[in-house]
Design an enzyme around this catalytic site. Structure first.
Site, mmCIF file in Angstrom:
data_model
loop_
_atom_site.group_PDB
_atom_site.id
_atom_site.type_symbol
_atom_site.label_atom_id
_atom_site.label_comp_id
_atom_site.label_asym_id
_atom_site.label_seq_id
_atom_site.Cartn_x
_atom_site.Cartn_y
_atom_site.Cartn_z
ATOM 1 N N CYS A 79 53.890 33.544 19.260
ATOM 2 C CA CYS A 79 54.871 33.784 20.598
ATOM 3 C C CYS A 79 55.346 35.226 20.839
ATOM 4 O O CYS A 79 54.320 36.102 20.904
ATOM 5 C CB CYS A 79 56.081 32.848 20.545
ATOM 6 S SG CYS A 79 56.795 32.596 22.061
ATOM 7 N N HIS A 123 55.013 27.188 18.402
ATOM 8 C CA HIS A 123 55.847 27.194 17.186
ATOM 9 C C HIS A 123 55.555 25.821 16.358
ATOM 10 O O HIS A 123 54.788 25.120 16.759
ATOM 11 C CB HIS A 123 57.504 27.209 17.809
ATOM 12 C CG HIS A 123 57.700 28.421 18.624
ATOM 13 N ND1 HIS A 123 57.813 29.758 18.151
ATOM 14 C CD2 HIS A 123 57.659 28.442 19.866
ATOM 15 C CE1 HIS A 123 57.973 30.409 19.180
ATOM 16 N NE2 HIS A 123 57.896 29.895 20.220
#
Length: 241
Positions: A95, A195
């Site tokens: 991310c 994630h």
């Protein structure tokens, strides 16, 4: 009895780049090293602390805009990640950490451009809509085996690769980079969006990161309970697509 081989793992700026549970990636790496008989040493590096120059594996997670900008400025001044990539250590980021490794990324309503570390030939700009939800991809490992990649993405930036970066995987469900792929890889540097924590959901990817850091392949681990949890997670993603 021989002394177990020491493996140094660095978790980078947990307080800035750890809001989505990405510390779990470090937990998975350390445990899988222990299962194989290594002696893992985990260093949690916080802002203001120098990054170690002797780690074999460096891990970066996700964070909000302000934290991301602070992190990249500190990392640029430190220089350890650039040195790590040059000597072939594994640098694995998700991310915001993935965007930090690129050439530039944009943040905020005004899409201010921030310089990244340039370890990956990618640029990130604001996408047409935010990518939120399960991501399912297909990754071909160095041995030719195809693995499904599962995780949860939550990012407003869409990422374009330059000629010096390869996509990490193709996307079956979700957005990823925004072009049908997710992530980028160049040498020992790997970045992706999801994630989960990502390495808990994808044990083959966790072992690949370890292999990159050690510079050699590993024998597979047999943990049926992990395989079953992964099967259930993949089935849930497909059921909800």
């Amino acid at each position: 009895m021989s002394t177990p081989e020491r493996v140094h793992v660095a978790l980078v700026y947990q307080s800035l780049l750890g809001i989505y549970g990405d510390r779990g990636n470090a937990t998975v790496i350390v445990q899988r090293l222990r299962w194989r008989g290594f002696d893992p040493v985990l260093t949690v590096v916080e802002p203001g602390d120098p990054l170690p120059d002797d780690a074999q594996i460096y891990l970066l997670g996700g964070g909000e805009d302000a934290a991301q900008i602070s992190a990249v400025r500190l990392l640029r001044a430190d220089g350890a990640l650039e040195r790590a990539a040059e000597r072939g250590a594994a640098v694995f980021a998700v991310c915001a950490g993935y965007q930090i490794l690129g050439r530039t990324f944009t943040v905020g309503e005004h899409q201010d451009v921030t310089d990244g570390l340039g370890l990956l030939d990618v640029t990130t700009t604001r996408g047409p809509h935010r990518a939120v939800g399960e991501l399912l991809g297909r990754w071909t490992a160095p041995d030719g085996q195809v693995h499904e990649i599962t995780g949860f993405e939550n990012h407003g930036g869409w990422t374009e690769r330059g000629p010096d970066a390869e996509p990490f995987c193709t996307v079956e469900v979700g957005i990823g980079n925004g072009d049908g792929t997710d992530g980028a890889v160049s040498g020992s540097v790997i970045g992706l969006y999801p994630h989960g924590p990502l390495l808990a959901r994808n044990p083959a990817l966790a072992d690949h990161v370890i292999s990159v850091g050690l510079g050699r392949e590993l024998e597979p681990l047999q943990h049926p309970e992990i395989d079953e949890l992964r099967r259930q997670r993949l089935a849930a993603v497909r059921a909800g697509r």
